[in-house]
Motif scaffolding. Structure first.
Motif, PDB file in Angstrom:
ATOM      1  N   LEU A   1      43.721  49.420  42.791  1.00 30.88           N
ATOM      2  CA  LEU A   1      42.812  50.342  42.123  1.00 30.88           C
ATOM      3  C   LEU A   1      42.766  50.128  40.612  1.00 30.88           C
ATOM      4  O   LEU A   1      41.685  50.071  40.005  1.00 30.88           O
ATOM      5  N   LEU A   2      43.938  49.994  39.977  1.00 32.95           N
ATOM      6  CA  LEU A   2      43.984  49.816  38.521  1.00 32.95           C
ATOM      7  C   LEU A   2      43.331  48.504  38.103  1.00 32.95           C
ATOM      8  O   LEU A   2      42.624  48.445  37.088  1.00 32.95           O
ATOM      9  N   GLU A   3      43.572  47.457  38.877  1.00 31.35           N
ATOM     10  CA  GLU A   3      42.960  46.157  38.563  1.00 31.35           C
ATOM     11  C   GLU A   3      41.440  46.231  38.694  1.00 31.35           C
ATOM     12  O   GLU A   3      40.709  45.683  37.871  1.00 31.35           O
ATOM     13  N   SER A   4      40.978  46.929  39.725  1.00 28.29           N
ATOM     14  CA  SER A   4      39.538  47.076  39.932  1.00 28.29           C
ATOM     15  C   SER A   4      38.897  47.867  38.788  1.00 28.29           C
ATOM     16  O   SER A   4      37.814  47.517  38.305  1.00 28.29           O
TER      17      SER A   4
ATOM     18  N   SER B   1      28.126  44.147  42.770  1.00 31.88           N
ATOM     19  CA  SER B   1      27.909  42.777  43.245  1.00 31.88           C
ATOM     20  C   SER B   1      29.165  41.919  43.148  1.00 31.88           C
ATOM     21  O   SER B   1      29.315  40.951  43.906  1.00 31.88           O
ATOM     22  N   VAL B   2      30.063  42.219  42.203  1.00 34.31           N
ATOM     23  CA  VAL B   2      31.275  41.405  42.061  1.00 34.31           C
ATOM     24  C   VAL B   2      32.452  41.966  42.852  1.00 34.31           C
ATOM     25  O   VAL B   2      33.438  41.250  43.085  1.00 34.31           O
TER      26      VAL B   2
ATOM     27  N   VAL C   1      41.404  30.429  38.007  1.00 36.53           N
ATOM     28  CA  VAL C   1      42.550  31.061  38.647  1.00 36.53           C
ATOM     29  C   VAL C   1      43.441  31.806  37.658  1.00 36.53           C
ATOM     30  O   VAL C   1      43.712  33.000  37.824  1.00 36.53           O
ATOM     31  N   THR C   2      43.894  31.137  36.612  1.00 35.38           N
ATOM     32  CA  THR C   2      44.879  31.737  35.712  1.00 35.38           C
ATOM     33  C   THR C   2      44.218  32.508  34.563  1.00 35.38           C
ATOM     34  O   THR C   2      43.036  32.338  34.268  1.00 35.38           O
TER      35      THR C   2
ATOM     36  N   VAL D   1      42.018  37.796  39.929  1.00 40.37           N
ATOM     37  CA  VAL D   1      42.106  38.916  38.993  1.00 40.37           C
ATOM     38  C   VAL D   1      42.615  38.454  37.619  1.00 40.37           C
ATOM     39  O   VAL D   1      42.048  38.835  36.591  1.00 40.37           O
ATOM     40  N   PRO D   2      43.699  37.643  37.543  1.00 39.75           N
ATOM     41  CA  PRO D   2      44.154  37.162  36.225  1.00 39.75           C
ATOM     42  C   PRO D   2      43.077  36.408  35.464  1.00 39.75           C
ATOM     43  O   PRO D   2      42.923  36.573  34.252  1.00 39.75           O
TER      44      PRO D   2
END
Length: 237
Positions: free
Chosen positions: A102-105, A92-93, A9-10, A132-133
């Motif tokens: 968008l930026l995180e992706s 796949s992920v 998670v973190t 994401v983190p």
């Protein structure tokens, strides 16, 4: 189903999950830096290659092509084909990070490697949630380690004129063998028959395709065939 073991998670947990990869990257990165220095690259060139290319297989191949004075266009095209598999990995992920903007992706896709993908799929196979983190912690830790290791390898390379004499050019292959064993261990214990069928389909198709296509395209198509077989056999179950 509840997750078992450490959560995913973190950011810190992502960094901790990357520690086995860090150990591997130290060895492979040192070897890549030494090989780069052996073909005449400067420390700055090795640094920039790790920062902007960040692909062990491509960097080893680029060094090899530089050694034989291959045209720049050939080097670029070959590196592109070698890294084309990342397109499949990112696809796949992607479903597991639908909440990412968008930026995180872009960040996740840009820093995704075979090793971080292997860690991620292992976590997903254990039914643990991912965020994401956590993925950023995993990717960024691996990225920084790779850069530092290759630069250090370049510095060491000044004192090793012939890296192939020490088998350093085989380091990446050894890393992939270890990664393969770790990724196959979990599914082969849970779905032995399906995993064996997928592996056989990939090996046979790769062997046949290698006789008519380039190694890079053969790997890509064999991977797609393996994915198709996996989906079909999973549906049958």
């Amino acid at each position: 189903m509840e997750s078992q073991g450490k959560s995913a998670v973190t950011f810190r947990e992502g960094v901790e999950a990357c520690l086995p990869t860090v150990l591997g990257y130290l060895g492979i990165g040192l070897a890549a830096g030494v090989v780069g220095k052996g073909v005449g690259l400067s420390i700055f060139s090795i640094l920039m290659m790790s920062v902007f290319i960040y692909a062990g297989s491509a960097q080893f191949i680029i060094c090899g092509m530089i050694a034989i004075q291959a045209p720049v266009a050939s080097i670029v095209f070959t590196a592109f084909l070698v890294n084309l598999r990342h397109f499949l990995m990112s696809m796949s992920v992607a479903p597991h990070f639908r909440s990412a903007n968008l930026l995180e992706s872009i960040g996740i896709g840009t820093l995704l490697t075979d090793e971080s993908y292997g860690v991620l799929t292992t976590v997903l196979a254990k039914k643990q949630p991912v965020t994401v983190p956590w993925m950023n912690g995993l990717n960024i830790m691996a990225y920084l380690t790779w850069i530092a290791a290759t630069v250090l390898g370049g510095l060491i390379g000044e004192y090793i004129p012939s890296p192939e004499r020490f088998g350093l050019d085989f380091a990446l292959i050894a890393m992939f063998i270890g990664l393969f064993v770790l990724q196959v261990d979990l599914p082969i214990r849970k779905r032995t028959r399906q995993t064996i069928i997928v592996l056989i389909s990939v090996c046979v198709s790769l062997y046949l395709l290698m006789s008519v296509l380039s190694p890079e395209l053969s790997v890509l198509i064999a991977t797609l065939i393996g994915c198709l077989v996996g989906v079909v056999t999973n549906h049958d179950n």
